[in-house]
Design a protein around this motif. Structure first.
Motif, PDB file in Angstrom:
ATOM      1  N   SER A  73       0.746  -1.734   0.235  1.00 28.67           N
ATOM      2  CA  SER A  73       0.018  -0.225  -0.538  1.00 28.67           C
ATOM      3  C   SER A  73       0.881   1.436   0.294  1.00 28.67           C
ATOM      4  O   SER A  73       0.726   2.321  -0.325  1.00 28.67           O
ATOM      5  CB  SER A  73      -1.106   0.411   1.111  1.00 28.67           C
ATOM      6  OG  SER A  73      -2.147  -1.031   1.119  1.00 28.67           O
ATOM      7  N   LEU A 166      -6.552  -5.811  -0.352  1.00 32.02           N
ATOM      8  CA  LEU A 166      -7.687  -5.598  -0.833  1.00 32.02           C
ATOM      9  C   LEU A 166      -8.948  -6.049   0.983  1.00 32.02           C
ATOM     10  O   LEU A 166      -9.839  -5.639   1.297  1.00 32.02           O
ATOM     11  CB  LEU A 166      -8.175  -6.246  -1.370  1.00 32.02           C
ATOM     12  CG  LEU A 166     -10.097  -6.363  -1.569  1.00 32.02           C
ATOM     13  CD1 LEU A 166     -10.404  -4.417  -2.177  1.00 32.02           C
ATOM     14  CD2 LEU A 166     -11.055  -7.062  -3.282  1.00 32.02           C
ATOM     15  N   ARG A 169      -8.761  -3.552   3.168  1.00 33.00           N
ATOM     16  CA  ARG A 169      -8.897  -2.544   3.114  1.00 33.00           C
ATOM     17  C   ARG A 169     -11.142  -2.315   2.706  1.00 33.00           C
ATOM     18  O   ARG A 169     -11.587  -0.942   2.895  1.00 33.00           O
ATOM     19  CB  ARG A 169      -8.609  -2.007   2.218  1.00 33.00           C
ATOM     20  CG  ARG A 169      -9.049  -0.528   1.156  1.00 33.00           C
ATOM     21  CD  ARG A 169      -8.250  -0.435   0.120  1.00 33.00           C
ATOM     22  NE  ARG A 169      -6.902   0.236   0.063  1.00 33.00           N
ATOM     23  CZ  ARG A 169      -6.060   0.304  -0.425  1.00 33.00           C
ATOM     24  NH1 ARG A 169      -6.478   0.327  -1.913  1.00 33.00           N
ATOM     25  NH2 ARG A 169      -5.284   0.366  -1.020  1.00 33.00           N
ATOM     26  N   VAL A 205      -4.816  -1.408  -5.490  1.00 31.36           N
ATOM     27  CA  VAL A 205      -4.266  -1.776  -4.346  1.00 31.36           C
ATOM     28  C   VAL A 205      -2.541  -1.347  -3.778  1.00 31.36           C
ATOM     29  O   VAL A 205      -1.809  -0.916  -2.742  1.00 31.36           O
ATOM     30  CB  VAL A 205      -4.718  -2.886  -3.375  1.00 31.36           C
ATOM     31  CG1 VAL A 205      -5.962  -3.344  -3.703  1.00 31.36           C
ATOM     32  CG2 VAL A 205      -3.535  -3.908  -4.736  1.00 31.36           C
TER      33      VAL A 205
END
Length: 207
Positions: A73, A166, A169, A205
Protein backbone atom coordinates in the motif's frame (compact mmCIF):
# COMPACT_ATOMS: atom_id res chain seq x y z
CA UNK A 1 0.56 -20.21 1.65
CA UNK A 2 1.58 -22.70 4.32
CA UNK A 3 5.18 -23.18 3.17
CA UNK A 4 6.76 -19.76 2.93
CA UNK A 5 9.85 -21.20 1.24
CA UNK A 6 7.72 -21.58 -1.89
CA UNK A 7 8.13 -17.85 -2.46
CA UNK A 8 11.89 -18.26 -2.88
CA UNK A 9 11.46 -20.80 -5.67
CA UNK A 10 8.73 -18.72 -7.30
CA UNK A 11 10.78 -15.53 -7.22
CA UNK A 12 13.85 -17.19 -8.69
CA UNK A 13 11.73 -18.86 -11.38
CA UNK A 14 10.13 -15.52 -12.29
CA UNK A 15 13.51 -13.80 -12.40
CA UNK A 16 14.85 -16.49 -14.71
CA UNK A 17 11.89 -16.04 -17.07
CA UNK A 18 12.64 -12.33 -17.28
CA UNK A 19 16.34 -13.04 -17.74
CA UNK A 20 15.61 -15.30 -20.73
CA UNK A 21 13.26 -12.74 -22.28
CA UNK A 22 15.54 -9.70 -22.03
CA UNK A 23 17.89 -10.43 -24.97
CA UNK A 24 14.98 -10.42 -27.42
CA UNK A 25 13.42 -7.18 -26.14
CA UNK A 26 13.51 -3.96 -28.12
CA UNK A 27 14.51 -1.73 -25.21
CA UNK A 28 13.32 1.43 -26.97
CA UNK A 29 9.80 0.09 -27.42
CA UNK A 30 7.12 1.68 -25.21
CA UNK A 31 6.13 -0.48 -22.26
CA UNK A 32 2.80 -0.72 -20.50
CA UNK A 33 4.01 1.79 -17.89
CA UNK A 34 3.14 5.33 -18.94
CA UNK A 35 6.21 7.16 -20.31
CA UNK A 36 8.53 4.19 -19.67
CA UNK A 37 10.11 2.17 -22.44
CA UNK A 38 11.22 -1.42 -21.96
CA UNK A 39 14.59 0.04 -20.96
CA UNK A 40 13.12 1.84 -17.94
CA UNK A 41 11.21 -1.26 -16.89
CA UNK A 42 14.40 -3.29 -17.13
CA UNK A 43 16.36 -0.68 -15.17
CA UNK A 44 13.72 -0.85 -12.44
CA UNK A 45 13.85 -4.62 -12.33
CA UNK A 46 17.65 -4.72 -12.45
CA UNK A 47 17.96 -2.92 -9.13
CA UNK A 48 15.67 -5.39 -7.31
CA UNK A 49 18.18 -8.24 -6.78
CA UNK A 50 20.90 -5.69 -5.97
CA UNK A 51 18.78 -4.16 -3.22
CA UNK A 52 17.78 -7.59 -1.93
CA UNK A 53 21.41 -8.59 -1.57
CA UNK A 54 22.04 -5.40 0.41
CA UNK A 55 18.97 -5.88 2.60
CA UNK A 56 19.85 -9.51 3.38
CA UNK A 57 22.92 -8.22 5.19
CA UNK A 58 20.61 -6.44 7.67
CA UNK A 59 18.73 -9.63 8.65
CA UNK A 60 18.03 -9.93 12.36
CA UNK A 61 15.58 -11.40 14.84
CA UNK A 62 14.12 -7.95 15.58
CA UNK A 63 10.36 -7.51 15.22
CA UNK A 64 9.18 -6.19 11.87
CA UNK A 65 7.52 -2.80 11.76
CA UNK A 66 5.79 -3.19 8.40
CA UNK A 67 3.49 -5.93 7.15
CA UNK A 68 3.13 -7.17 3.60
CA UNK A 69 -0.01 -5.07 3.13
CA UNK A 70 1.76 -1.99 4.54
CA UNK A 71 4.56 -2.37 2.04
CA UNK A 72 2.33 -2.83 -0.98
CA UNK A 73 0.00 0.00 0.00
CA UNK A 74 2.90 2.35 0.68
CA UNK A 75 4.62 2.17 -2.69
CA UNK A 76 2.66 5.14 -4.06
CA UNK A 77 4.50 7.45 -1.66
CA UNK A 78 7.78 6.54 -3.37
CA UNK A 79 6.50 6.88 -6.93
CA UNK A 80 8.31 10.11 -7.83
CA UNK A 81 11.61 8.97 -6.35
CA UNK A 82 11.35 5.63 -8.14
CA UNK A 83 10.54 7.26 -11.46
CA UNK A 84 13.49 9.64 -11.21
CA UNK A 85 15.98 6.96 -10.19
CA UNK A 86 14.75 4.59 -12.89
CA UNK A 87 15.20 7.18 -15.63
CA UNK A 88 18.69 7.95 -14.38
CA UNK A 89 19.59 4.25 -14.24
CA UNK A 90 18.26 3.66 -17.75
CA UNK A 91 20.26 6.58 -19.13
CA UNK A 92 23.38 5.28 -17.38
CA UNK A 93 22.87 1.76 -18.73
CA UNK A 94 22.43 0.14 -15.33
CA UNK A 95 20.34 -2.73 -16.68
CA UNK A 96 22.44 -5.80 -15.83
CA UNK A 97 19.51 -7.80 -14.51
CA UNK A 98 20.96 -11.31 -14.94
CA UNK A 99 24.20 -10.43 -13.15
CA UNK A 100 22.26 -9.06 -10.17
CA UNK A 101 20.18 -12.22 -9.94
CA UNK A 102 23.24 -14.45 -10.09
CA UNK A 103 24.89 -12.45 -7.31
CA UNK A 104 22.02 -12.89 -4.86
CA UNK A 105 20.56 -16.34 -5.56
CA UNK A 106 22.82 -18.35 -3.24
CA UNK A 107 22.31 -15.91 -0.36
CA UNK A 108 18.58 -15.91 -0.98
CA UNK A 109 18.33 -19.71 -0.88
CA UNK A 110 20.28 -19.80 2.39
CA UNK A 111 18.36 -16.98 4.07
CA UNK A 112 16.17 -17.39 7.16
CA UNK A 113 12.72 -16.27 6.04
CA UNK A 114 11.53 -15.74 9.61
CA UNK A 115 14.06 -12.96 10.19
CA UNK A 116 13.41 -9.29 9.52
CA UNK A 117 15.34 -7.05 7.15
CA UNK A 118 15.58 -3.28 6.78
CA UNK A 119 14.12 -2.28 3.43
CA UNK A 120 13.53 1.14 1.88
CA UNK A 121 10.20 1.45 3.69
CA UNK A 122 11.42 0.02 6.99
CA UNK A 123 11.78 -3.31 8.76
CA UNK A 124 9.75 -6.18 7.33
CA UNK A 125 9.81 -9.96 7.62
CA UNK A 126 11.99 -11.39 4.89
CA UNK A 127 9.22 -13.78 3.80
CA UNK A 128 6.89 -10.82 3.31
CA UNK A 129 9.52 -8.78 1.51
CA UNK A 130 10.12 -11.61 -0.95
CA UNK A 131 6.42 -11.59 -1.76
CA UNK A 132 6.77 -7.92 -2.68
CA UNK A 133 9.67 -8.86 -4.97
CA UNK A 134 7.41 -11.42 -6.65
CA UNK A 135 4.92 -8.61 -7.13
CA UNK A 136 7.55 -6.40 -8.79
CA UNK A 137 8.81 -9.21 -11.01
CA UNK A 138 5.40 -10.43 -12.14
CA UNK A 139 3.75 -7.02 -12.62
CA UNK A 140 6.71 -5.43 -14.40
CA UNK A 141 7.36 -8.59 -16.38
CA UNK A 142 3.86 -8.12 -17.74
CA UNK A 143 4.65 -4.44 -18.38
CA UNK A 144 7.28 -5.37 -20.95
CA UNK A 145 6.26 -5.22 -24.59
CA UNK A 146 5.87 -8.06 -25.38
CA UNK A 147 4.92 -9.23 -21.89
CA UNK A 148 6.82 -11.94 -20.04
CA UNK A 149 4.40 -14.74 -19.21
CA UNK A 150 4.60 -15.17 -15.42
CA UNK A 151 5.66 -18.24 -13.52
CA UNK A 152 2.34 -19.78 -12.35
CA UNK A 153 3.32 -19.96 -8.68
CA UNK A 154 4.68 -16.41 -8.69
CA UNK A 155 1.47 -15.20 -10.31
CA UNK A 156 -0.60 -16.97 -7.64
CA UNK A 157 1.50 -15.44 -4.87
CA UNK A 158 0.99 -11.97 -6.35
CA UNK A 159 -2.76 -12.39 -6.73
CA UNK A 160 -3.06 -13.53 -3.11
CA UNK A 161 -0.88 -10.66 -1.91
CA UNK A 162 -3.27 -8.17 -3.50
CA UNK A 163 -6.21 -10.02 -1.96
CA UNK A 164 -4.58 -9.55 1.45
CA UNK A 165 -4.44 -5.79 0.91
CA UNK A 166 -8.04 -5.69 -0.26
CA UNK A 167 -9.07 -7.72 2.78
CA UNK A 168 -7.72 -5.01 5.06
CA UNK A 169 -9.22 -2.22 2.97
CA UNK A 170 -12.63 -3.63 2.00
CA UNK A 171 -13.09 -7.21 3.16
CA UNK A 172 -16.61 -7.44 1.76
CA UNK A 173 -15.20 -7.12 -1.77
CA UNK A 174 -12.85 -10.09 -1.54
CA UNK A 175 -15.40 -12.57 -2.97
CA UNK A 176 -15.84 -10.38 -6.08
CA UNK A 177 -12.08 -10.15 -6.53
CA UNK A 178 -11.72 -13.92 -6.25
CA UNK A 179 -14.22 -14.40 -9.07
CA UNK A 180 -11.93 -12.63 -11.53
CA UNK A 181 -9.34 -14.43 -13.64
CA UNK A 182 -6.01 -14.10 -11.85
CA UNK A 183 -4.38 -11.94 -14.54
CA UNK A 184 -7.35 -9.59 -14.71
CA UNK A 185 -7.32 -9.21 -10.94
CA UNK A 186 -3.60 -8.35 -10.94
CA UNK A 187 -4.12 -5.79 -13.71
CA UNK A 188 -7.03 -4.17 -11.88
CA UNK A 189 -5.22 -4.19 -8.54
CA UNK A 190 -2.27 -2.31 -10.09
CA UNK A 191 -4.32 0.12 -12.19
CA UNK A 192 -3.19 -1.43 -15.49
CA UNK A 193 -6.83 -1.81 -16.51
CA UNK A 194 -9.93 -0.06 -15.20
CA UNK A 195 -11.55 -1.79 -12.26
CA UNK A 196 -15.16 -2.87 -12.52
CA UNK A 197 -17.85 -2.15 -9.97
CA UNK A 198 -18.04 -2.73 -7.05
CA UNK A 199 -14.24 -3.01 -6.84
CA UNK A 200 -13.54 0.40 -8.39
CA UNK A 201 -13.80 2.31 -5.14
CA UNK A 202 -11.20 0.14 -3.38
CA UNK A 203 -8.64 -0.16 -6.19
CA UNK A 204 -5.85 0.07 -7.03
CA UNK A 205 -4.16 -1.57 -4.07
CA UNK A 206 -0.75 -0.73 -5.54
CA UNK A 207 0.43 1.56 -8.35
Amino acid sequence: MTDESVVVDALIAQWRLIERAVPSLDLDRPSRVRSWTNREVLAHLAVQPVLLRRFLRTASSDSARFTLADNLSGTHALAEVIDSSVREAARAGRIAFAAGVDDVVDDLIAANLAQSIRSVQGSIRLADYLVTRCVEAVVHGLDFSPAVEPDPMAEEIVAEAFISVLEERAAALVPQARQLPRRQWIDMATDRVAASEPLRGALPVMR
